[in-house]
Scaffold this motif. Sequence first.
Motif, PDB file in Angstrom:
ATOM      1  N   ARG A 147       0.841  -1.213   0.000  1.00 56.14           N
ATOM      2  CA  ARG A 147       0.000   0.000   0.000  1.00 56.14           C
ATOM      3  C   ARG A 147       0.867   1.249   0.000  1.00 56.14           C
ATOM      4  N   GLU A 148       1.920   1.237   0.828  1.00 50.83           N
ATOM      5  CA  GLU A 148       2.819   2.389   0.915  1.00 50.83           C
ATOM      6  C   GLU A 148       3.495   2.638  -0.431  1.00 50.83           C
ATOM      7  N   LYS A 193       1.058   4.274  -2.893  1.00 41.79           N
ATOM      8  CA  LYS A 193       0.820   5.690  -2.592  1.00 41.79           C
ATOM      9  C   LYS A 193       2.051   6.526  -2.926  1.00 41.79           C
ATOM     10  N   LEU A 233     -15.315  15.417  -2.149  1.00 40.63           N
ATOM     11  CA  LEU A 233     -15.932  14.842  -0.942  1.00 40.63           C
ATOM     12  C   LEU A 233     -16.441  13.428  -1.253  1.00 40.63           C
ATOM     13  N   ALA A 262     -13.551  11.081  -1.489  1.00 38.53           N
ATOM     14  CA  ALA A 262     -13.014  10.709  -0.175  1.00 38.53           C
ATOM     15  C   ALA A 262     -13.890   9.629   0.462  1.00 38.53           C
ATOM     16  N   PHE A 263     -15.222   9.769   0.307  1.00 40.14           N
ATOM     17  CA  PHE A 263     -16.133   8.748   0.833  1.00 40.14           C
ATOM     18  C   PHE A 263     -15.987   7.439   0.068  1.00 40.14           C
ATOM     19  N   ARG A 316     -13.130   5.611   1.451  1.00 37.06           N
ATOM     20  CA  ARG A 316     -13.536   5.079   2.749  1.00 37.06           C
ATOM     21  C   ARG A 316     -14.374   3.812   2.564  1.00 37.06           C
ATOM     22  N   LYS A 350     -12.247   0.897   1.690  1.00 40.50           N
ATOM     23  CA  LYS A 350     -11.522   0.348   2.844  1.00 40.50           C
ATOM     24  C   LYS A 350     -12.449  -0.465   3.738  1.00 40.50           C
ATOM     25  N   LEU A 351     -13.729  -0.062   3.787  1.00 43.46           N
ATOM     26  CA  LEU A 351     -14.690  -0.772   4.634  1.00 43.46           C
ATOM     27  C   LEU A 351     -15.337  -1.939   3.889  1.00 43.46           C
ATOM     28  N   ASP A 352     -14.888  -2.156   2.625  1.00 37.12           N
ATOM     29  CA  ASP A 352     -15.401  -3.274   1.841  1.00 37.12           C
ATOM     30  C   ASP A 352     -16.901  -3.147   1.546  1.00 37.12           C
ATOM     31  N   HIS A 374      -7.897  -2.398  -2.020  1.00 36.61           N
ATOM     32  CA  HIS A 374      -8.455  -1.091  -2.390  1.00 36.61           C
ATOM     33  C   HIS A 374      -7.406  -0.085  -2.845  1.00 36.61           C
ATOM     34  N   GLU A 412      -7.714   4.030  -3.922  1.00 34.99           N
ATOM     35  CA  GLU A 412      -7.051   5.059  -3.120  1.00 34.99           C
ATOM     36  C   GLU A 412      -6.167   5.963  -3.987  1.00 34.99           C
ATOM     37  N   LEU A 414      -6.284  10.014  -5.088  1.00 37.28           N
ATOM     38  CA  LEU A 414      -5.209  11.023  -5.005  1.00 37.28           C
ATOM     39  C   LEU A 414      -5.163  11.843  -6.296  1.00 37.28           C
ATOM     40  N   MET A 451      -9.032  -5.150   8.773  1.00 36.71           N
ATOM     41  CA  MET A 451      -9.545  -3.965   8.059  1.00 36.71           C
ATOM     42  C   MET A 451      -8.743  -2.715   8.429  1.00 36.71           C
ATOM     43  N   PHE A 509      -8.399  15.133   2.615  1.00 38.27           N
ATOM     44  CA  PHE A 509      -8.896  14.268   1.542  1.00 38.27           C
ATOM     45  C   PHE A 509      -7.800  13.318   1.053  1.00 38.27           C
ATOM     46  N   MET A 510      -6.574  13.812   0.953  1.00 35.78           N
ATOM     47  CA  MET A 510      -5.485  12.978   0.429  1.00 35.78           C
ATOM     48  C   MET A 510      -4.723  12.277   1.557  1.00 35.78           C
TER      49      MET A 510
END
Lengths: 216, 97
Positions: free
Chosen positions: A21-22, A25, A81, A84-85, A88, A91-93, A186, A190, A194, B1, B55-56
Amino acid sequence: MEAANLPPLVGQQFDDIEQQREAAKLGMWIFLATEVLFFGGLFLGYTIYRFTYGQIFVHTSRKLDVLLGGTNTAVLLISSLLMAFAVRAAKLDQRRMLTWLLIGTALLGCVFMSIKGVEYHKDYVDHLVPGRHFEWHGADPHSAELFFWIYFAMTGLHAIHVTVGIGIMLVLALLAWLGKFSHGNHNTVEIAGLYWHFVDIVWVFLFPLLYLVGHR
Amino acid sequence: MEEVTQPKVYVRTCVALLALLALTWAIAYVDLGPFNLIVALGVAIAKAIVIALFFMHIKGSSRLLHLAAVAGMIWLLFLISLTLGDYITRGWVPLNH
């Protein structure tokens, strides 16, 4: 097998999912740094011409429609916005939620492009598109035309980025629906997020620099 | 998670961004002389920082990502400040041709 128990897919080259993941990004942020410099050339050009022809820039900028430009800023901020959701939800599947949020982000991108299209059409009708068609009745038409060259180059490059973003969001929405980002996979959502936020940031600078030059 | 941000954080971020947009829009109608540009740029930079932080997810990410995020900006500042340094100082020193 119970789907929720599947572990995320880790590439052979990575030690674990955190490292993967790192890496994703970091790669995206480095790409965004090159994008900053890509747009940077145009921002530099803008800076020098504004320094050289300040007063004419102020007069010429008033021909732009602040209401349309400002509305477009709000549209992009709200699309960020939703994005961003979306990250999220990924990430929450939450597959269904993620799909709809990605479609919503793409739709707001389309709203932005439509408003931009209306604006470009107005500029065309008003003879503000640089070239043979350009007409300027104030002082120094050449410098005024220069402002519109910069305006079209900057907003045009940005519009290309929004168009690419809309395409990415729609493809991701399809993949999300197919469950490709479930179980911790995910990363793609993500880093696409960005990109979308970056395109938003570019417009955050374009709006005041092009539409709000000096006191109106 | 993975850890996720509270929805209210995103909503507040968006409200703050829209408020900053309203501010920069309103100030454009007030004559502040050269400060119009400074305020407009200041608000734009504030908005960019808010977007990047929340946001980022720069807030809460690693030092390595912070470095990558500011690198492009720093080079852009070099580009603009050095070029302006040239344009602004032209004519300061008379040249004998």
